[in-house]
Design a protein around this motif. Structure first.
Motif, short mmCIF file in Angstrom:
data_model
loop_
_atom_site.label_atom_id
_atom_site.label_comp_id
_atom_site.label_asym_id
_atom_site.label_seq_id
_atom_site.Cartn_x
_atom_site.Cartn_y
_atom_site.Cartn_z
N LEU A 77 0.84 -1.20 0.00
CA LEU A 77 0.00 0.00 0.00
C LEU A 77 0.87 1.25 0.00
O LEU A 77 0.57 2.24 -0.68
N GLY A 78 1.96 1.21 0.76
CA GLY A 78 2.86 2.36 0.83
C GLY A 78 3.53 2.65 -0.50
O GLY A 78 3.62 3.80 -0.92
N ALA A 79 3.99 1.58 -1.17
CA ALA A 79 4.66 1.77 -2.46
C ALA A 79 3.70 2.38 -3.48
O ALA A 79 4.10 3.20 -4.31
N ALA A 80 2.42 1.99 -3.41
CA ALA A 80 1.44 2.50 -4.37
C ALA A 80 0.78 3.79 -3.88
O ALA A 80 -0.15 4.30 -4.52
N ALA A 81 1.24 4.34 -2.73
CA ALA A 81 0.70 5.56 -2.15
C ALA A 81 -0.81 5.45 -1.91
O ALA A 81 -1.57 6.39 -2.15
N ARG A 110 -5.00 -6.25 -5.01
CA ARG A 110 -6.01 -5.87 -6.02
C ARG A 110 -5.98 -4.34 -6.23
O ARG A 110 -5.97 -3.85 -7.37
N LEU A 111 -5.92 -3.59 -5.13
CA LEU A 111 -5.89 -2.13 -5.22
C LEU A 111 -4.61 -1.65 -5.91
O LEU A 111 -4.62 -0.74 -6.74
N MET A 112 -3.47 -2.28 -5.56
CA MET A 112 -2.18 -1.91 -6.14
C MET A 112 -2.18 -2.15 -7.65
O MET A 112 -1.78 -1.30 -8.43
N ARG A 113 -2.68 -3.32 -8.07
CA ARG A 113 -2.73 -3.63 -9.50
C ARG A 113 -3.69 -2.69 -10.20
O ARG A 113 -3.43 -2.23 -11.32
N GLY A 114 -4.80 -2.37 -9.53
CA GLY A 114 -5.78 -1.45 -10.11
C GLY A 114 -5.19 -0.07 -10.33
O GLY A 114 -5.62 0.67 -11.22
N ALA A 115 -4.21 0.29 -9.50
CA ALA A 115 -3.56 1.60 -9.63
C ALA A 115 -2.46 1.56 -10.69
O ALA A 115 -1.77 2.57 -10.91
N GLY A 116 -2.26 0.41 -11.33
CA GLY A 116 -1.35 0.34 -12.48
C GLY A 116 0.05 -0.17 -12.18
O GLY A 116 0.97 0.07 -12.95
N TRP A 117 0.21 -0.91 -11.06
CA TRP A 117 1.54 -1.40 -10.68
C TRP A 117 1.61 -2.92 -10.70
O TRP A 117 0.60 -3.60 -10.57
N ARG A 118 2.83 -3.44 -10.85
CA ARG A 118 3.08 -4.87 -10.67
C ARG A 118 4.35 -5.04 -9.83
O ARG A 118 5.15 -4.11 -9.70
N PHE A 119 4.54 -6.25 -9.30
CA PHE A 119 5.68 -6.49 -8.42
C PHE A 119 6.98 -6.66 -9.19
O PHE A 119 7.01 -7.31 -10.24
N ALA A 120 8.07 -6.10 -8.63
CA ALA A 120 9.41 -6.52 -9.03
C ALA A 120 9.84 -7.62 -8.06
O ALA A 120 10.04 -8.76 -8.45
N ASN A 121 9.95 -7.29 -6.77
CA ASN A 121 10.31 -8.29 -5.75
C ASN A 121 9.88 -7.82 -4.37
O ASN A 121 9.54 -6.63 -4.19
N VAL A 122 9.88 -8.73 -3.43
CA VAL A 122 9.63 -8.37 -2.04
C VAL A 122 10.72 -8.98 -1.17
O VAL A 122 11.23 -10.07 -1.46
N ASP A 123 11.10 -8.26 -0.13
CA ASP A 123 12.13 -8.72 0.81
C ASP A 123 11.57 -8.56 2.22
O ASP A 123 11.15 -7.46 2.61
N LEU A 124 11.54 -9.66 2.96
CA LEU A 124 10.85 -9.71 4.25
C LEU A 124 11.79 -10.10 5.37
O LEU A 124 12.70 -10.91 5.16
N THR A 125 11.57 -9.53 6.56
CA THR A 125 12.36 -9.91 7.74
C THR A 125 11.41 -10.17 8.91
O THR A 125 10.52 -9.37 9.16
N LEU A 181 9.23 -3.63 -4.04
CA LEU A 181 9.51 -2.78 -5.21
C LEU A 181 8.44 -3.05 -6.26
O LEU A 181 8.19 -4.21 -6.60
N LEU A 182 7.83 -1.97 -6.73
CA LEU A 182 6.81 -2.06 -7.77
C LEU A 182 7.30 -1.44 -9.07
O LEU A 182 8.10 -0.51 -9.05
N ILE A 183 6.77 -1.97 -10.17
CA ILE A 183 7.09 -1.46 -11.50
C ILE A 183 5.81 -0.94 -12.12
O ILE A 183 4.77 -1.61 -12.06
N ARG A 184 5.89 0.24 -12.72
CA ARG A 184 4.72 0.82 -13.39
C ARG A 184 4.36 -0.02 -14.60
O ARG A 184 5.22 -0.34 -15.43
N GLU A 185 3.10 -0.44 -14.67
CA GLU A 185 2.65 -1.26 -15.79
C GLU A 185 1.88 -0.42 -16.80
O GLU A 185 1.90 -0.70 -17.99
N ARG A 186 1.19 0.58 -16.32
CA ARG A 186 0.43 1.44 -17.25
C ARG A 186 0.22 2.81 -16.61
O ARG A 186 0.42 2.98 -15.41
#
Ligand code: MG
Length: 186
Positions: A77-81, A110-125, A181-186
């Protein structure tokens, strides 16, 4: 040369990073206390304390208390503002009582994809004194990969203890961090 994406301003980079954090108090699980069964990244884990006679501990939470999925949800949610997890899924809403955090994550995706983003990668601790996370890592990465529709190679997971100090080290809390990390899809 500046690479441009149709419909996207060239000075607006086609990448977004997001960070998420969560902490849940660990208490003896019902009927011994208010804790819920320990679930990390959608995987149920048996809690093992220093004394085998102690009742198992788990997170105190309104939802199912999956701190790793909560941090991941907030990172997305943060990455997609977008609004944060507490704004979208208030803990005083009865609809969220005992809610499966995988549902909450799915809605954020669903909200993130709807805003036009897709995943590059995630890193979790995950910071947890006990049990050791190592044996559960493959199952957690696979589960999160399925939830995000990503190969496990793009879902990294690190486990750390609290070195026996502070709330994590004394077995009183689980703490989690997520970077997405998200990548702009559209
Ligand atoms: Mg939480």
């Amino acid at each position: 040369m500046t690479q441009t994406i149709p419909g996207f301003q060239s000075d607006d980079p086609p990448l977004r990073i997001g960070h998420g954090y969560d902490l849940h108090r660990l208490e003896p699980v019902t009927p011994h206390g208010p804790g819920k069964p320990l679930v990390v990244g959608g995987v149920r884990i048996s809690w093992e304390g220093p004394d085998p006679n102690d009742p198992p501990k788990g997170p105190v939470a309104h939802s199912d208390g999956d701190a790793l999925l909560h941090a991941l949800t907030d990172a997305i949610l943060g990455a997609a503002a977008l609004p944060d997890i507490g704004q979208l899924f208030p803990n005083d809403d009865p609809a969220n009582t005992d809610r499966d955090s995988a549902d909450i994550l799915a809605e954020a995706v669903r909200l993130m994809r709807g805003a036009g983003w897709r995943f590059a990668n995630v890193d979790l601790t995950v910071l947890l004194q006990t049990p050791k996370l190592g044996p559960h890592k493959p199952a957690i990465r696979e589960r999160i990969g399925k939830l995000l529709d990503l190969p496990a190679a793009r879902v990294n997971l690190k486990g750390k203890t609290g070195e026996h100090v502070g709330p994590v080290g004394e077995g009183r809390a689980i703490e989690t961090h997520a970077v997405v990390l998200l990548i702009r899809e559209r």
